[in-house]
Enzyme design. Structure first.
Site, PDB file in Angstrom:
ATOM      1  N   ASN A   1      -0.072   5.386  -5.075  1.00 41.26           N
ATOM      2  CA  ASN A   1       1.232   5.182  -5.718  1.00 41.26           C
ATOM      3  C   ASN A   1       1.760   6.560  -6.091  1.00 41.26           C
ATOM      4  O   ASN A   1       1.339   7.165  -7.073  1.00 41.26           O
ATOM      5  CB  ASN A   1       1.040   4.302  -6.960  1.00 41.26           C
ATOM      6  CG  ASN A   1       2.344   4.047  -7.699  1.00 41.26           C
ATOM      7  OD1 ASN A   1       3.380   4.625  -7.368  1.00 41.26           O
ATOM      8  ND2 ASN A   1       2.293   3.204  -8.700  1.00 41.26           N
TER       9      ASN A   1
ATOM     10  N   ARG B   1       2.395   2.308  -2.079  1.00 36.11           N
ATOM     11  CA  ARG B   1       3.514   1.672  -2.767  1.00 36.11           C
ATOM     12  C   ARG B   1       4.794   2.398  -2.342  1.00 36.11           C
ATOM     13  O   ARG B   1       4.857   3.626  -2.396  1.00 36.11           O
ATOM     14  CB  ARG B   1       3.337   1.823  -4.273  1.00 36.11           C
ATOM     15  CG  ARG B   1       4.524   1.267  -5.026  1.00 36.11           C
ATOM     16  CD  ARG B   1       4.504   1.685  -6.471  1.00 36.11           C
ATOM     17  NE  ARG B   1       5.629   1.087  -7.174  1.00 36.11           N
ATOM     18  CZ  ARG B   1       6.171   1.605  -8.255  1.00 36.11           C
ATOM     19  NH1 ARG B   1       5.707   2.734  -8.760  1.00 36.11           N
ATOM     20  NH2 ARG B   1       7.176   1.005  -8.842  1.00 36.11           N
TER      21      ARG B   1
ATOM     22  N   HIS C   1       9.524  -4.205  -9.225  1.00 38.39           N
ATOM     23  CA  HIS C   1       8.267  -4.831  -9.660  1.00 38.39           C
ATOM     24  C   HIS C   1       7.908  -6.027  -8.775  1.00 38.39           C
ATOM     25  O   HIS C   1       7.187  -6.923  -9.192  1.00 38.39           O
ATOM     26  CB  HIS C   1       8.341  -5.359 -11.114  1.00 38.39           C
ATOM     27  CG  HIS C   1       8.511  -4.322 -12.161  1.00 38.39           C
ATOM     28  ND1 HIS C   1       9.357  -4.486 -13.250  1.00 38.39           N
ATOM     29  CD2 HIS C   1       7.930  -3.111 -12.336  1.00 38.39           C
ATOM     30  CE1 HIS C   1       9.301  -3.428 -14.024  1.00 38.39           C
ATOM     31  NE2 HIS C   1       8.447  -2.574 -13.494  1.00 38.39           N
TER      32      HIS C   1
ATOM     33  N   HIS D   1       7.609  -9.728 -16.613  1.00 36.90           N
ATOM     34  CA  HIS D   1       6.811  -8.489 -16.476  1.00 36.90           C
ATOM     35  C   HIS D   1       7.310  -7.529 -17.559  1.00 36.90           C
ATOM     36  O   HIS D   1       8.351  -6.895 -17.412  1.00 36.90           O
ATOM     37  CB  HIS D   1       7.004  -7.918 -15.067  1.00 36.90           C
ATOM     38  CG  HIS D   1       6.311  -6.608 -14.840  1.00 36.90           C
ATOM     39  ND1 HIS D   1       5.244  -6.451 -13.985  1.00 36.90           N
ATOM     40  CD2 HIS D   1       6.528  -5.376 -15.364  1.00 36.90           C
ATOM     41  CE1 HIS D   1       4.837  -5.194 -13.998  1.00 36.90           C
ATOM     42  NE2 HIS D   1       5.612  -4.514 -14.832  1.00 36.90           N
ATOM     43  N   LEU D   2       6.578  -7.478 -18.665  1.00 34.42           N
ATOM     44  CA  LEU D   2       7.033  -6.693 -19.812  1.00 34.42           C
ATOM     45  C   LEU D   2       6.138  -5.473 -19.990  1.00 34.42           C
ATOM     46  O   LEU D   2       5.059  -5.551 -20.578  1.00 34.42           O
ATOM     47  CB  LEU D   2       7.025  -7.559 -21.089  1.00 34.42           C
ATOM     48  CG  LEU D   2       7.731  -8.924 -20.979  1.00 34.42           C
ATOM     49  CD1 LEU D   2       7.634  -9.673 -22.313  1.00 34.42           C
ATOM     50  CD2 LEU D   2       9.188  -8.758 -20.551  1.00 34.42           C
TER      51      LEU D   2
ATOM     52  N   ASN E   1       6.610  -0.830 -19.875  1.00 35.25           N
ATOM     53  CA  ASN E   1       7.581   0.182 -20.268  1.00 35.25           C
ATOM     54  C   ASN E   1       8.887  -0.059 -19.500  1.00 35.25           C
ATOM     55  O   ASN E   1       9.972  -0.060 -20.060  1.00 35.25           O
ATOM     56  CB  ASN E   1       6.986   1.551 -19.970  1.00 35.25           C
ATOM     57  CG  ASN E   1       7.775   2.617 -20.626  1.00 35.25           C
ATOM     58  OD1 ASN E   1       8.395   2.402 -21.664  1.00 35.25           O
ATOM     59  ND2 ASN E   1       7.782   3.786 -20.012  1.00 35.25           N
TER      60      ASN E   1
ATOM     61  N   ARG F   1      15.134   2.449 -21.291  1.00 33.01           N
ATOM     62  CA  ARG F   1      16.334   2.057 -20.518  1.00 33.01           C
ATOM     63  C   ARG F   1      17.096   0.961 -21.248  1.00 33.01           C
ATOM     64  O   ARG F   1      16.494   0.087 -21.864  1.00 33.01           O
ATOM     65  CB  ARG F   1      15.934   1.543 -19.133  1.00 33.01           C
ATOM     66  CG  ARG F   1      15.436   2.619 -18.215  1.00 33.01           C
ATOM     67  CD  ARG F   1      14.926   2.032 -16.907  1.00 33.01           C
ATOM     68  NE  ARG F   1      13.578   2.510 -16.633  1.00 33.01           N
ATOM     69  CZ  ARG F   1      12.712   1.909 -15.830  1.00 33.01           C
ATOM     70  NH1 ARG F   1      13.039   0.805 -15.198  1.00 33.01           N
ATOM     71  NH2 ARG F   1      11.513   2.418 -15.652  1.00 33.01           N
TER      72      ARG F   1
ATOM     73  N   ASP G   1       6.998   2.999 -27.174  1.00 29.35           N
ATOM     74  CA  ASP G   1       5.733   2.280 -27.050  1.00 29.35           C
ATOM     75  C   ASP G   1       5.639   1.177 -28.110  1.00 29.35           C
ATOM     76  O   ASP G   1       5.817   1.438 -29.304  1.00 29.35           O
ATOM     77  CB  ASP G   1       4.574   3.274 -27.207  1.00 29.35           C
ATOM     78  CG  ASP G   1       3.253   2.647 -26.823  1.00 29.35           C
ATOM     79  OD1 ASP G   1       2.851   1.647 -27.452  1.00 29.35           O
ATOM     80  OD2 ASP G   1       2.629   3.148 -25.879  1.00 29.35           O
TER      81      ASP G   1
ATOM     82  N   ARG H   1       3.185  -0.354 -29.342  1.00 35.37           N
ATOM     83  CA  ARG H   1       2.152  -0.200 -30.381  1.00 35.37           C
ATOM     84  C   ARG H   1       2.720   0.595 -31.559  1.00 35.37           C
ATOM     85  O   ARG H   1       2.515   0.240 -32.712  1.00 35.37           O
ATOM     86  CB  ARG H   1       0.916   0.488 -29.798  1.00 35.37           C
ATOM     87  CG  ARG H   1       0.119  -0.445 -28.913  1.00 35.37           C
ATOM     88  CD  ARG H   1      -0.899   0.283 -28.106  1.00 35.37           C
ATOM     89  NE  ARG H   1      -0.254   1.007 -27.004  1.00 35.37           N
ATOM     90  CZ  ARG H   1      -0.874   1.386 -25.892  1.00 35.37           C
ATOM     91  NH1 ARG H   1      -2.146   1.135 -25.745  1.00 35.37           N
ATOM     92  NH2 ARG H   1      -0.231   2.028 -24.943  1.00 35.37           N
TER      93      ARG H   1
ATOM     94  N   GLU I   1       0.860  -8.758 -21.631  1.00 35.70           N
ATOM     95  CA  GLU I   1      -0.557  -9.113 -21.656  1.00 35.70           C
ATOM     96  C   GLU I   1      -1.206  -8.893 -23.014  1.00 35.70           C
ATOM     97  O   GLU I   1      -2.209  -9.535 -23.327  1.00 35.70           O
ATOM     98  CB  GLU I   1      -1.327  -8.259 -20.619  1.00 35.70           C
ATOM     99  CG  GLU I   1      -0.986  -8.611 -19.186  1.00 35.70           C
ATOM    100  CD  GLU I   1      -1.511  -7.575 -18.188  1.00 35.70           C
ATOM    101  OE1 GLU I   1      -2.524  -6.908 -18.484  1.00 35.70           O
ATOM    102  OE2 GLU I   1      -0.889  -7.445 -17.119  1.00 35.70           O
TER     103      GLU I   1
ATOM    104  N   GLU J   1      -1.149  -4.589  -9.498  1.00 37.37           N
ATOM    105  CA  GLU J   1      -0.348  -4.192  -8.337  1.00 37.37           C
ATOM    106  C   GLU J   1      -1.208  -3.509  -7.272  1.00 37.37           C
ATOM    107  O   GLU J   1      -0.966  -3.669  -6.079  1.00 37.37           O
ATOM    108  CB  GLU J   1       0.799  -3.281  -8.793  1.00 37.37           C
ATOM    109  CG  GLU J   1       1.882  -4.094  -9.514  1.00 37.37           C
ATOM    110  CD  GLU J   1       2.810  -3.265 -10.395  1.00 37.37           C
ATOM    111  OE1 GLU J   1       2.344  -2.796 -11.446  1.00 37.37           O
ATOM    112  OE2 GLU J   1       3.970  -3.089 -10.027  1.00 37.37           O
TER     113      GLU J   1
HETATM  114  P1  ADP Z   1       4.457   0.833 -17.195  1.00 35.43           P
HETATM  115  O1  ADP Z   1       3.454   0.412 -16.141  1.00 35.43           O
HETATM  116  O2  ADP Z   1       5.853   0.336 -16.943  1.00 35.43           O
HETATM  117  O3  ADP Z   1       4.382   2.266 -17.585  1.00 35.43           O
HETATM  118  P2  ADP Z   1       2.794  -0.775 -18.981  1.00 35.43           P
HETATM  119  O4  ADP Z   1       2.720  -2.068 -18.237  1.00 35.43           O
HETATM  120  O5  ADP Z   1       1.592   0.075 -19.023  1.00 35.43           O
HETATM  121  O6  ADP Z   1       4.058   0.057 -18.531  1.00 35.43           O
HETATM  122  O7  ADP Z   1       3.232  -1.135 -20.469  1.00 35.43           O
HETATM  123  C1  ADP Z   1       3.434  -0.185 -21.471  1.00 35.43           C
HETATM  124  C2  ADP Z   1       3.722  -0.920 -22.774  1.00 35.43           C
HETATM  125  O8  ADP Z   1       2.680  -1.878 -22.995  1.00 35.43           O
HETATM  126  C3  ADP Z   1       3.783  -0.041 -24.005  1.00 35.43           C
HETATM  127  O9  ADP Z   1       4.888  -0.398 -24.798  1.00 35.43           O
HETATM  128  C4  ADP Z   1       2.487  -0.353 -24.748  1.00 35.43           C
HETATM  129  O10 ADP Z   1       2.683  -0.376 -26.127  1.00 35.43           O
HETATM  130  C5  ADP Z   1       2.125  -1.725 -24.271  1.00 35.43           C
HETATM  131  N1  ADP Z   1       0.668  -1.785 -24.135  1.00 35.43           N
HETATM  132  C6  ADP Z   1      -0.048  -1.346 -23.096  1.00 35.43           C
HETATM  133  N2  ADP Z   1      -1.378  -1.567 -23.294  1.00 35.43           N
HETATM  134  C7  ADP Z   1      -1.496  -2.127 -24.498  1.00 35.43           C
HETATM  135  C8  ADP Z   1      -2.597  -2.582 -25.294  1.00 35.43           C
HETATM  136  N3  ADP Z   1      -3.854  -2.501 -24.854  1.00 35.43           N
HETATM  137  N4  ADP Z   1      -2.307  -3.102 -26.486  1.00 35.43           N
HETATM  138  C9  ADP Z   1      -1.031  -3.217 -26.921  1.00 35.43           C
HETATM  139  N5  ADP Z   1       0.033  -2.811 -26.211  1.00 35.43           N
HETATM  140  C10 ADP Z   1      -0.177  -2.271 -25.037  1.00 35.43           C
END
Ligand code: ADP
Length: 396
Positions: A7, A90, A179, A207-208, A210, A240, A282, A284, A333, A384
């Site tokens: 990727n 990808r 996605h 699909h939630l 970033n 975004r 983020d 978290r 997730e 993916e």
């Molecule tokens: P991308 O692939 O689009 O960069 P991800 O699918 O990794 O994004 O998602 C990132 C988001 O998911 C962030 O907002 C992060 O806070 C949340 N996230 C990722 N892993 C965890 C986890 N283990 N616990 C809580 N939130 C998480």
């Protein structure tokens, strides 16, 4: 067989070596800061991560380092490069040219290049990755797996914008969606997990991550999705903006004295929950800030969830019903309060949340609706890389 999944971004490259029979990840990692200085992260299954700083002027050196790490005497996952049987790439934008994955040929590369202006940041990087792999592994078959392909089944009423038709004719301005590999994988996995017939089902995938998008999958085919010509449309995301009144662009440009690039930078990088909260992109960090009483963080979370709920409602209308809703990607997730917040709007569908299961479901398959819920709600981890591996095996 062993499949190397690549990727490739403009300055980074993620990889996984997967044994397609056991679907086990033999090694994985990441090259960062390509063209700047260079850092390789490599992890063989069962061992600790190794981080090596080394010059990577181009993607070719980066991929060479990955291959060297894979066959390293001590920590390599394979003994020789002949054990890599295929490479799956990808590719972000396939325009209207690719409705499924393809074996990469010179003609395919040319056609991907024709889609470059639809994804100027991503497609050129994907092609560089393909070229670099061809140079280093000339006899290994390669497959391109497109982010847009799964959405090509959308009908015109879903993909056309309310713009002069000539823009579609001349420039192919339309909704493409992204996605797709994840929406494909997760919708299939949802049907399998619930034991329902994929070809006779109504599934909504949220699909939630970033980047965030949502899709309506009717009888195994995508009929609508929230991202558009580019990944900027739809849900409110990490940075975004998602859907906005297009006139805001002119309004902000005048007020802030910005040109079009300046406005696009704001919409792509300084908006979303990051821009609204001023805290972080983020979830978290946002969750922690809300717990500390930060009202803007709380509001950004509410805006995010409300938008997801509205899209789910609209896709129930698009499919005239829904059997299952699947949450996936980083937030979907792992973040139970986001799922609970979204579902709080959907009681009218007869959805009942199993709070206990929801609170403990993190990164694993789970049914978070109660047995008597009219619509099944599930958490399905996306993968993916595995989806790209499976597509590669199917084609070679
Ligand atoms: P991308 O692939 O689009 O960069 P991800 O699918 O990794 O994004 O998602 C990132 C988001 O998911 C962030 O907002 C992060 O806070 C949340 N996230 C990722 N892993 C965890 C986890 N283990 N616990 C809580 N939130 C998480």
């Amino acid at each position: 067989m062993n499949v190397l999944v690549i990727n490739c971004g403009s300055s980074s490259l993620k990889y996984q070596l997967i044994d397609s029979e056991s679907e086990e990840v033999l090694a994985k990692g990441l090259c960062e800061r390509i063209g700047i200085d260079g850092r390789l992260t490599y992890q063989k299954a069962g061992l600790d991560k190794e981080i090596t700083d080394a010059a990577m002027p181009t993607h070719k050196e980066a991929i060479q380092m990955v291959l060297d790490a894979l066959v390293n005497e001590k920590t390599g996952a394979i003994k020789s490069l002949s054990e890599i049987n295929a490479v799956g790439h990808r590719v972000v934008h396939g325009g209207e040219k690719f409705a499924s994955s393809v074996v990469i040929t010179e003609d395919v590369i040319k056609t991907v290049e024709e889609c470059n202006d639809l994804a100027p940041l991503h497609n050129p990087a994907n092609i560089i990755g393909i070229r670099a792999c061809q140079a280093l592994m000339p006899n290994v078959p390669m497959v391109g797996v497109f982010d847009t392909a799964f959405h090509q089944t959308m009908p015109a009423k879903a993909y056309l914008y309310g713009l002069p038709y000539e823009y579609y004719d001349k420039y192919k301005v339309r909704r493409y969606g992204f996605h797709g590999t994840s929406h494909d994988f997760v919708s299939k996995a949802t049907a399998e997990y619930l034991g329902i017939d994929y070809n006779n089902s109504k599934i909504i995938v949220a699909h939630l991550g970033n980047g965030a998008s949502i899709s309506a999958v009717l009888n195994g085919k995508c009929v609508d999705t929230s991202m558009g010509l580019t990944p900027l449309e739809g849900l409110v995301m990490g940075t975004r903006c998602g859907d906005i009144d297009p006139s805001i662009m002119e309004f902000i440009a005048k007020k802030e004295n910005l040109d079009i690039d300046g406005v696009m930078e704001v919409l792509n990088k300084k908006s979303g929950v990051f821009g609204m909260s001023g805290v972080s992109s983020d979830f978290r960090d946002l969750t922690a800030a809300r717990e500390d009483g930060n009202e803007k963080a709380a509001m950004a979370i509410d805006v995010f969830c409300y938008r997801v709920a509205k899209y789910i409602g609209s896709y129930v209308a698009a499919m005239n019903g829904v059997d299952a809703i699947a949450f996936t990607a980083g937030i979907g997730e792992n973040t139970q309060h986001i799922r609970e917040n979204v579902l709080s709007y959907l009681g009218y569908l007869g959805i009942n949340l199993d709070k206990e299961v929801n609170d403990s479901a993190r990164g694993v398959e789970a049914t978070i609706s109660t047995p008597d819920s009219k619509v099944k709600v599930v958490v399905i981890p996306t993968n993916e890389e595995l989806a790209i591996c499976r597509e590669t095996v199917r084609l070679v």
